[in-house]
Write an enzyme that holds these catalytic residues in place. Structure first.
Site: not given
Length: 349
Positions: A203, A223, A244-246
């Protein structure tokens, strides 16, 4: 560090702070806040919900903050505002003891890397860790046991309570509040399956929190896989929330407890997600959307408004009957479609 003495104000001072209309003794001294039912002498109560109007006539408060329409029913001094709940929010900050603490500096047991840059009046609590390349703005408070990872930045006036973990390369704006146990910048859930086992995807992105963001206890913001996870200004996140990511969340949105947002979903500005709401991944939620508690959103929402899913609680016997009928809906719809087609195909009288 000594505990600050309780702050006191006259009703006249409070009226000036809130820009409220005072009816009563301007020189009356008050020392705190309480509910209409529990308040006593020297305390201010407030009435912002009609459900508590029944407690107004018998209140023992020294003064009450309320809407002008309820003024005549108030038996004590009163502070009148068109939005009493907003006034209560401002009043609560006047009596907040944390706002009057003197900074304690860096505790001897804290670990601060020599390359870290600390602003003026920064407080770093016992056993806290500040890693290499970190920048802390003026008036930042890092609570006991908290960790700020390498090359992270925390803006002025922000506060991390005890045992907060900020991973490397995270950017946090000004006046942020991070409550105990929250984790900012952990790895997103990224894995590729090779046919027999999972291979981890590094990540490589970060997390950016805007100004005036608050994150509740035990919440997680992952991240990004490549780009950053982005949380806008004035976003309020309750406890036990998973982002969650993004994911991107627009300015002034609010997420209640136990919300879960899957990767790469974008939530607009001024959105409100009720407790337990789930958003699937790669969705777009436009500005001004409210999703009621325990709803599951699996498709993008392009028009503002209030959205819901699921059914409310009912007696189990009724639920079991409805569950059976739910399974029959597809067949019933097909039968209805056939009947309509037959009617349209048959000659008229």
């Amino acid at each position: 560090m000594t505990r600050p003495a309780p702050k006191t104000f006259t009703l006249g001072e409070i009226a000036n702070q809130l820009d409220a209309r005072l009816v009563g003794d301007a020189d009356l001294v008050v020392r705190g806040l309480a509910t209409l039912k529990d308040a006593g002498s020297g305390q201010v109560a407030f009435l912002a919900n009609r459900a508590y109007l029944k407690d107004l006539p018998g209140t023992a408060a020294s003064a009450v903050l309320l809407h002008p329409q309820h003024g005549e029913a108030c038996p004590v001094s009163r502070l009148e505002l068109d939005n009493p709940y907003l006034g209560y929010a401002a009043l609560s900050r006047l009596f907040d003891p944390l706002a009057r603490r003197d900074p304690a500096g860096v505790h001897p047991s804290a670990s601060v890397d020599p390359s870290a840059v600390l602003g003026k009046r920064v407080e770093v609590g016992p056993q806290a860790v500040i890693e290499a390349g970190v920048t802390l703005g003026d008036d930042v408070v890092i609570g006991p046991g908290s960790v700020v990872g390498a090359d992270s930045q925390i803006g002025s006036g922000s506060r991390l309570y005890a045992n907060v973990t900020v991973y490397h390369g995270v950017v946090i704006g000004q006046r942020a509040i991070l409550h105990s146990g929250c984790v900012i910048g952990a790895d997103g859930f990224g894995f590729a399956h090779d046919g027999s086992r999972w291979q981890k995807i590094a990540q490589l992105g970060g997390v950016v929190l805007g100004d005036d963001v608050e994150v509740g206890s035990c919440s997680s913001i992952d991240r990004g896989a490549l780009g950053d996870t982005l949380i806008g200004d004035d976003v309020k996140i309750d406890s036990q929330v998973q982002i969650a990511h993004n994911v991107q969340i627009g300015d002034h949105s609010a997420l209640a407890g136990c919300v879960g947002i899957a990767g790469s979903t974008r939530v607009g500005r001024h959105c409100m997600l009720g407790g337990g709401v789930g958003l699937s991944g790669h969705l777009t939620i436009c500005d001004g959307v409210q999703v009621t508690g325990m709803s599951l959103v699996t498709n993008s929402i392009h028009e503002p408004g209030v959205y819901s899913s699921g059914t409310g609680a009912m007696k189990n016997a009724q639920w079991r009957k409805n569950a059976v009928r739910f399974k029959q809906l597809d067949e019933l719809a097909k039968r209805l479609s056939r009947l309509e087609k037959q009617r349209l195909d048959s000659p008229g009288p």
